[in-house]
Design a protein around this motif. Structure first.
Motif, PDB file in Angstrom:
ATOM      1  N   GLU A  77       8.470  11.392   4.946  1.00  0.00           N
ATOM      2  CA  GLU A  77       8.055  11.990   6.205  1.00  0.00           C
ATOM      3  C   GLU A  77       8.793  13.321   6.335  1.00  0.00           C
ATOM      4  OE1 GLU A  77       8.961  10.503  10.509  1.00  0.00           O
ATOM      5  OE2 GLU A  77       7.342   9.292   9.673  1.00  0.00           O
ATOM      6  N   ASP A  78       8.049  14.404   6.447  1.00  0.00           N
ATOM      7  CA  ASP A  78       8.641  15.752   6.483  1.00  0.00           C
ATOM      8  C   ASP A  78       9.552  15.991   5.276  1.00  0.00           C
ATOM      9  OD1 ASP A  78       7.350  16.249   8.895  1.00  0.00           O
ATOM     10  OD2 ASP A  78       9.038  15.466  10.063  1.00  0.00           O
ATOM     11  N   GLU A  79       9.085  15.571   4.113  1.00  0.00           N
ATOM     12  CA  GLU A  79       9.789  15.714   2.837  1.00  0.00           C
ATOM     13  C   GLU A  79      11.117  14.968   2.793  1.00  0.00           C
ATOM     14  OE1 GLU A  79       9.937  19.673   1.254  1.00  0.00           O
ATOM     15  OE2 GLU A  79       7.996  20.163   2.113  1.00  0.00           O
ATOM     16  N   LYS A  80      11.307  14.032   3.708  1.00  0.00           N
ATOM     17  CA  LYS A  80      12.507  13.188   3.704  1.00  0.00           C
ATOM     18  C   LYS A  80      12.088  11.756   3.412  1.00  0.00           C
ATOM     19  CE  LYS A  80      15.082  15.895   7.050  1.00  0.00           C
ATOM     20  NZ  LYS A  80      15.706  15.912   8.372  1.00  0.00           N
ATOM     21  N   GLU A 134       0.812  -1.208   0.000  1.00  0.00           N
ATOM     22  CA  GLU A 134       0.000   0.000   0.000  1.00  0.00           C
ATOM     23  C   GLU A 134       0.854   1.270   0.000  1.00  0.00           C
ATOM     24  OE1 GLU A 134      -3.245   2.191   2.910  1.00  0.00           O
ATOM     25  OE2 GLU A 134      -3.091   0.008   2.951  1.00  0.00           O
ATOM     26  N   HIS A 135       1.929   1.280   0.783  1.00  0.00           N
ATOM     27  CA  HIS A 135       2.710   2.508   0.960  1.00  0.00           C
ATOM     28  C   HIS A 135       4.085   2.480   0.304  1.00  0.00           C
ATOM     29  CE1 HIS A 135      -0.251   4.090   3.768  1.00  0.00           C
ATOM     30  NE2 HIS A 135      -0.271   2.899   4.341  1.00  0.00           N
ATOM     31  N   GLY A 136       4.539   1.294  -0.119  1.00  0.00           N
ATOM     32  CA  GLY A 136       5.850   1.184  -0.737  1.00  0.00           C
ATOM     33  C   GLY A 136       6.944   0.860   0.268  1.00  0.00           C
ATOM     34  N   VAL A 137       8.130   0.569  -0.262  1.00  0.00           N
ATOM     35  CA  VAL A 137       9.275   0.222   0.579  1.00  0.00           C
ATOM     36  C   VAL A 137       9.820   1.471   1.264  1.00  0.00           C
ATOM     37  CG1 VAL A 137      11.613  -0.733   0.557  1.00  0.00           C
ATOM     38  CG2 VAL A 137       9.850  -1.777  -0.842  1.00  0.00           C
ATOM     39  N   VAL A 138       9.709   2.599   0.599  1.00  0.00           N
ATOM     40  CA  VAL A 138      10.127   3.869   1.205  1.00  0.00           C
ATOM     41  C   VAL A 138       8.899   4.766   1.366  1.00  0.00           C
ATOM     42  CG1 VAL A 138      12.489   3.803   0.347  1.00  0.00           C
ATOM     43  CG2 VAL A 138      10.716   4.853  -1.040  1.00  0.00           C
ATOM     44  N   LYS A 169      12.300   7.891   3.871  1.00  0.00           N
ATOM     45  CA  LYS A 169      12.680   6.957   4.926  1.00  0.00           C
ATOM     46  C   LYS A 169      12.250   5.546   4.540  1.00  0.00           C
ATOM     47  CE  LYS A 169      11.671   7.742   9.141  1.00  0.00           C
ATOM     48  NZ  LYS A 169      10.981   8.035  10.394  1.00  0.00           N
ATOM     49  N   LYS A 170      12.939   4.592   5.100  1.00  0.00           N
ATOM     50  CA  LYS A 170      12.524   3.207   4.887  1.00  0.00           C
ATOM     51  C   LYS A 170      11.221   2.972   5.642  1.00  0.00           C
ATOM     52  CE  LYS A 170      14.752  -0.183   6.996  1.00  0.00           C
ATOM     53  NZ  LYS A 170      15.723  -1.227   7.343  1.00  0.00           N
ATOM     54  N   ASN A 171      10.302   2.309   4.989  1.00  0.00           N
ATOM     55  CA  ASN A 171       9.036   1.966   5.614  1.00  0.00           C
ATOM     56  C   ASN A 171       9.313   1.019   6.794  1.00  0.00           C
ATOM     57  OD1 ASN A 171       6.474   0.953   6.255  1.00  0.00           O
ATOM     58  ND2 ASN A 171       5.806   0.931   4.129  1.00  0.00           N
ATOM     59  N   PRO A 172       8.851   1.339   8.006  1.00  0.00           N
ATOM     60  CA  PRO A 172       9.085   0.458   9.161  1.00  0.00           C
ATOM     61  C   PRO A 172       8.523  -0.952   8.965  1.00  0.00           C
ATOM     62  CG  PRO A 172       8.207   2.576   9.873  1.00  0.00           C
ATOM     63  CD  PRO A 172       8.138   2.555   8.379  1.00  0.00           C
ATOM     64  N   ALA A 173       7.561  -1.094   8.085  1.00  0.00           N
ATOM     65  CA  ALA A 173       6.989  -2.420   7.817  1.00  0.00           C
ATOM     66  C   ALA A 173       8.022  -3.358   7.190  1.00  0.00           C
ATOM     67  CB  ALA A 173       5.764  -2.297   6.913  1.00  0.00           C
ATOM     68  N   VAL A 174       9.053  -2.792   6.540  1.00  0.00           N
ATOM     69  CA  VAL A 174      10.115  -3.622   5.961  1.00  0.00           C
ATOM     70  C   VAL A 174      10.859  -4.351   7.073  1.00  0.00           C
ATOM     71  CG1 VAL A 174      12.277  -3.587   4.644  1.00  0.00           C
ATOM     72  CG2 VAL A 174      10.339  -2.190   3.900  1.00  0.00           C
ATOM     73  N   ASP A 175      11.168  -3.641   8.160  1.00  0.00           N
ATOM     74  CA  ASP A 175      11.840  -4.276   9.297  1.00  0.00           C
ATOM     75  C   ASP A 175      10.936  -5.304   9.975  1.00  0.00           C
ATOM     76  OD1 ASP A 175      14.240  -2.901   8.961  1.00  0.00           O
ATOM     77  OD2 ASP A 175      13.601  -1.244  10.267  1.00  0.00           O
ATOM     78  N   VAL A 176       9.665  -4.966  10.075  1.00  0.00           N
ATOM     79  CA  VAL A 176       8.704  -5.911  10.663  1.00  0.00           C
ATOM     80  C   VAL A 176       8.664  -7.186   9.831  1.00  0.00           C
ATOM     81  CG1 VAL A 176       6.257  -6.306  11.176  1.00  0.00           C
ATOM     82  CG2 VAL A 176       7.307  -4.103  11.743  1.00  0.00           C
ATOM     83  N   LEU A 177       8.609  -7.034   8.518  1.00  0.00           N
ATOM     84  CA  LEU A 177       8.583  -8.185   7.624  1.00  0.00           C
ATOM     85  C   LEU A 177       9.863  -9.009   7.762  1.00  0.00           C
ATOM     86  CD1 LEU A 177       7.327  -9.876   5.350  1.00  0.00           C
ATOM     87  CD2 LEU A 177       8.329  -8.252   3.727  1.00  0.00           C
ATOM     88  N   ASN A 178      11.014  -8.341   7.747  1.00  0.00           N
ATOM     89  CA  ASN A 178      12.289  -9.058   7.868  1.00  0.00           C
ATOM     90  C   ASN A 178      12.371  -9.850   9.166  1.00  0.00           C
ATOM     91  OD1 ASN A 178      13.272  -8.196   5.398  1.00  0.00           O
ATOM     92  ND2 ASN A 178      14.302  -6.413   6.251  1.00  0.00           N
ATOM     93  N   ASN A 179      11.954  -9.239  10.275  1.00  0.00           N
ATOM     94  CA  ASN A 179      11.981  -9.952  11.561  1.00  0.00           C
ATOM     95  C   ASN A 179      11.016 -11.126  11.575  1.00  0.00           C
ATOM     96  OD1 ASN A 179      13.963  -8.331  12.716  1.00  0.00           O
ATOM     97  ND2 ASN A 179      12.470  -6.867  13.504  1.00  0.00           N
ATOM     98  N   ALA A 180       9.839 -10.936  11.017  1.00  0.00           N
ATOM     99  CA  ALA A 180       8.855 -12.026  10.977  1.00  0.00           C
ATOM    100  C   ALA A 180       9.371 -13.184  10.129  1.00  0.00           C
ATOM    101  CB  ALA A 180       7.516 -11.513  10.436  1.00  0.00           C
TER     102      ALA A 180
END
Length: 163
Positions: free
Chosen positions: A102-105, A95-99, A107-118
């Motif tokens: 946020e504030d025009e910067k 839905e939101h992409g890998v990146v 960032k890596k989507n935090p869901a990527v880390d969640v997925l990797n850990n899972a």
């Protein structure tokens, strides 16, 4: 530092000079000792409908092969929870992409880390449950006690393999 007589490579378990029993004997004894435990039945009520479906599917497959017992239910429960987490993370990433911005910067989507850990947890827990090819082949190797092709074919058939 100098080594001791106990240091170095561990002896092979199938070496006839080793005091320990061969793997096949230990595996056979483990299977016999495991036979008194109760099989896993229904999934815990706290699981979602999707998690219960996966739980039942795994139990159905592995109960017929006498691999899982009720003592393993907490590991199985955590496994299906991690699969659910990975699916949720994938949906967020789709839905939101890998990146994300946020504030025009960027960032890596935090869901990527969640997925990797899972995924790491799924791999580890799945291996503990015999749900990957390597751990299943290890189970087959441990149970095979001689070179008789008929015995090997029977074991492979019981584990769900074969032609």
């Amino acid at each position: 530092m100098a080594g001791t007589s106990a240091s170095g490579r561990k002896p092979k378990l199938n070496d006839p000079n080793v005091k320990n029993k061969p793997r096949a004997d230990r595996a056979k004894r483990a299977i016999e000792n495991n036979s008194g435990f109760e099989e896993i039945k229904s999934p815990p009520a706290r699981l979602s409908a999707e998690e219960k479906t996966l739980y039942r599917h795994i139990v159905q497959e592995l109960n017929t092969k006498s691999i899982l017992k009720d003592l393993d239910s907490s590991i199985l429960e955590e496994f299906v929870a991690q699969v659910s987490i990975s699916r949720q993370a994938r949906e967020v990433i789709q839905e939101h992409g890998v990146v994300i911005f946020e504030d025009e910067k960027m960032k890596k989507n935090p869901a990527v880390d969640v997925l990797n850990n899972a995924v790491k947890n799924i791999k580890s827990l799945g291996s503990s449950l015999g749900l990957d090819p390597i751990s299943r082949s290890s189970l087959l190797a441990d149970v095979t006690t001689n070179n008789d092709d008929d015995v090997t074919e029977d074991i492979v058939a019981k584990m769900g393999g074969g032609a």
